[in-house]
Design a protein around this motif. Sequence first.
Motif, PDB file in Angstrom:
ATOM      1  N   GLN A 127       0.875  -1.097  -0.037  1.00  0.00           N
ATOM      2  CA  GLN A 127       0.001   0.125   0.019  1.00  0.00           C
ATOM      3  C   GLN A 127       0.861   1.386  -0.014  1.00  0.00           C
ATOM      4  O   GLN A 127       0.605   2.302  -0.735  1.00  0.00           O
ATOM      5  CB  GLN A 127      -0.839   0.022   1.318  1.00  0.00           C
ATOM      6  N   SER A 128       1.892   1.160   0.839  1.00  0.00           N
ATOM      7  CA  SER A 128       2.884   2.403   1.079  1.00  0.00           C
ATOM      8  C   SER A 128       3.455   2.529  -0.598  1.00  0.00           C
ATOM      9  O   SER A 128       3.372   3.686  -0.870  1.00  0.00           O
ATOM     10  CB  SER A 128       3.760   2.200   2.086  1.00  0.00           C
ATOM     11  N   ASP A 129       3.975   1.508  -1.189  1.00  0.00           N
ATOM     12  CA  ASP A 129       4.576   1.710  -2.526  1.00  0.00           C
ATOM     13  C   ASP A 129       3.658   2.063  -3.480  1.00  0.00           C
ATOM     14  O   ASP A 129       3.805   3.291  -4.331  1.00  0.00           O
ATOM     15  CB  ASP A 129       5.366   0.272  -2.946  1.00  0.00           C
ATOM     16  N   TYR A 130       2.496   1.701  -3.607  1.00  0.00           N
ATOM     17  CA  TYR A 130       1.369   1.988  -4.271  1.00  0.00           C
ATOM     18  C   TYR A 130       0.919   3.578  -4.393  1.00  0.00           C
ATOM     19  O   TYR A 130       1.107   4.289  -5.311  1.00  0.00           O
ATOM     20  CB  TYR A 130       0.107   1.282  -4.056  1.00  0.00           C
ATOM     21  N   CYS A 131       0.904   3.979  -3.072  1.00  0.00           N
ATOM     22  CA  CYS A 131       0.302   5.278  -2.767  1.00  0.00           C
ATOM     23  C   CYS A 131       1.554   6.252  -3.316  1.00  0.00           C
ATOM     24  O   CYS A 131       1.504   7.505  -3.937  1.00  0.00           O
ATOM     25  CB  CYS A 131      -0.004   5.589  -1.467  1.00  0.00           C
ATOM     26  N   GLN A 132       2.701   5.834  -3.037  1.00  0.00           N
ATOM     27  CA  GLN A 132       3.953   6.894  -3.294  1.00  0.00           C
ATOM     28  C   GLN A 132       4.123   6.880  -4.829  1.00  0.00           C
ATOM     29  O   GLN A 132       4.265   7.772  -5.244  1.00  0.00           O
ATOM     30  CB  GLN A 132       5.457   6.189  -2.595  1.00  0.00           C
ATOM     31  N   LYS A 133       3.727   5.651  -5.660  1.00  0.00           N
ATOM     32  CA  LYS A 133       4.207   5.687  -6.853  1.00  0.00           C
ATOM     33  C   LYS A 133       3.070   6.374  -7.561  1.00  0.00           C
ATOM     34  O   LYS A 133       3.027   7.299  -8.613  1.00  0.00           O
ATOM     35  CB  LYS A 133       3.994   4.353  -7.450  1.00  0.00           C
ATOM     36  N   ALA A 134       1.628   6.391  -7.153  1.00  0.00           N
ATOM     37  CA  ALA A 134       0.542   7.043  -7.675  1.00  0.00           C
ATOM     38  C   ALA A 134       0.697   8.476  -7.597  1.00  0.00           C
ATOM     39  O   ALA A 134       0.376   9.332  -8.252  1.00  0.00           O
ATOM     40  CB  ALA A 134      -0.630   6.556  -6.928  1.00  0.00           C
TER      41      ALA A 134
END
Length: 118
Positions: free
Chosen positions: A72-79
Amino acid sequence: MTKAIHEKTSSQSGAPEKALEVTQLAQTASVAAWLDLIEESTRFVTERWEQDVKTQQALFACRTPQDLLKLQSDYCQKAIEQYTDQATRMSGKMSGAATQTMGDMSATSARKYDDVPL
């Protein structure tokens, strides 16, 4: 006098067709710029949607809360990065399209020093 009137009307008769032709050319260039914006938006949304589907599949594969949190953290940062880059890119494209449209419109409506019949 009749000859002068006839010459005056015959010289002006091509003006509407010329104005229409120039306006159509300007609209074509402006439409191309705005279609580029639509194409870029569609490309971005499609790529983001594909990444969302991949992330959803990865969420189902998580076995621990730590895996879930990292994903979730990686997804949010990339988004956030992608949306910021896209906003910057679209802002530049919109500015360019607006500038081109205004330039095209002023070119079609600008008066020349010799366009007033005497």
